[in-house]
Design a protein around this motif. Structure first.
Motif, PDB file in Angstrom:
ATOM      1  N   ASP A  51       0.828  -1.203   0.000  1.00  0.00           N
ATOM      2  CA  ASP A  51       0.000   0.000   0.000  1.00  0.00           C
ATOM      3  C   ASP A  51       0.868   1.261   0.000  1.00  0.00           C
ATOM      4  N   GLY A  52       1.950   1.233   0.771  1.00  0.00           N
ATOM      5  CA  GLY A  52       2.867   2.378   0.798  1.00  0.00           C
ATOM      6  C   GLY A  52       3.524   2.623  -0.543  1.00  0.00           C
ATOM      7  N   TYR A  53       3.848   1.556  -1.262  1.00  0.00           N
ATOM      8  CA  TYR A  53       4.450   1.707  -2.587  1.00  0.00           C
ATOM      9  C   TYR A  53       3.479   2.384  -3.545  1.00  0.00           C
ATOM     10  N   VAL A  54       2.231   1.962  -3.519  1.00  0.00           N
ATOM     11  CA  VAL A  54       1.228   2.549  -4.413  1.00  0.00           C
ATOM     12  C   VAL A  54       1.026   4.015  -4.085  1.00  0.00           C
ATOM     13  N   LYS A  55       0.921   4.345  -2.809  1.00  0.00           N
ATOM     14  CA  LYS A  55       0.722   5.740  -2.419  1.00  0.00           C
ATOM     15  C   LYS A  55       1.919   6.600  -2.790  1.00  0.00           C
ATOM     16  N   LYS A  56       3.116   6.062  -2.649  1.00  0.00           N
ATOM     17  CA  LYS A  56       4.331   6.833  -2.952  1.00  0.00           C
ATOM     18  C   LYS A  56       4.488   7.068  -4.448  1.00  0.00           C
ATOM     19  N   HIS A  57       4.120   6.089  -5.265  1.00  0.00           N
ATOM     20  CA  HIS A  57       4.333   6.193  -6.704  1.00  0.00           C
ATOM     21  C   HIS A  57       3.092   6.603  -7.477  1.00  0.00           C
ATOM     22  N   HIS A  58       2.049   6.986  -6.769  1.00  0.00           N
ATOM     23  CA  HIS A  58       0.842   7.469  -7.433  1.00  0.00           C
ATOM     24  C   HIS A  58       1.129   8.853  -8.010  1.00  0.00           C
ATOM     25  N   ALA A  59       0.733   9.077  -9.247  1.00  0.00           N
ATOM     26  CA  ALA A  59       1.021  10.338  -9.932  1.00  0.00           C
ATOM     27  C   ALA A  59       0.310  11.505  -9.242  1.00  0.00           C
ATOM     28  N   ARG A  60       1.038  12.547  -8.978  1.00  0.00           N
ATOM     29  CA  ARG A  60       0.462  13.764  -8.417  1.00  0.00           C
ATOM     30  C   ARG A  60      -0.228  14.545  -9.537  1.00  0.00           C
ATOM     31  N   TRP A  61      -0.993  15.553  -9.167  1.00  0.00           N
ATOM     32  CA  TRP A  61      -1.740  16.313 -10.173  1.00  0.00           C
ATOM     33  C   TRP A  61      -0.815  16.997 -11.172  1.00  0.00           C
TER      34      TRP A  61
END
Length: 91
Positions: A51-61
């Motif tokens: 879950d931390g990996y997904v949150k960290k690598h999720h594209a910002r706006w």
């Protein structure tokens, strides 16, 4: 070459398939039961890491802004800077 060693693995399936289908964690030998660590704690840690990996690598706006728009914004800011320098000279 194939080794005849069996390993314990944890497979974490992603609820959001945009990023990955599943994450596979190879559990270190003897970690379960050692030092009071339970199998549930190991699984929960694997889920937390995924879950931390997904949150960290999720594209910002701002990562979704197309490159030509970045170039146009940079050109506009440079024009404003040149215009301000012409109107208000430092000397």
């Amino acid at each position: 070459m194939i080794k005849g060693i069996s390993r314990r693995v944890i497979v974490v399936r992603s609820p959001d398939r945009r990023f990955f289908e599943e994450a596979i964690f190879i559990v270190r030998e003897g970690v379960i039961g050692q030092g009071g660590v339970t199998a549930d704690q190991v699984v929960e840690e694997a889920r937390r890491v995924a879950d931390g990996y997904v949150k960290k690598h999720h594209a910002r706006w701002y990562h979704r802004i197309p490159a030509p728009l970045y170039a146009a914004l940079g050109a506009a800011l440079a024009t404003v800077a040149w215009y301000a320098a012409a109107l208000f000279p430092l000397a």
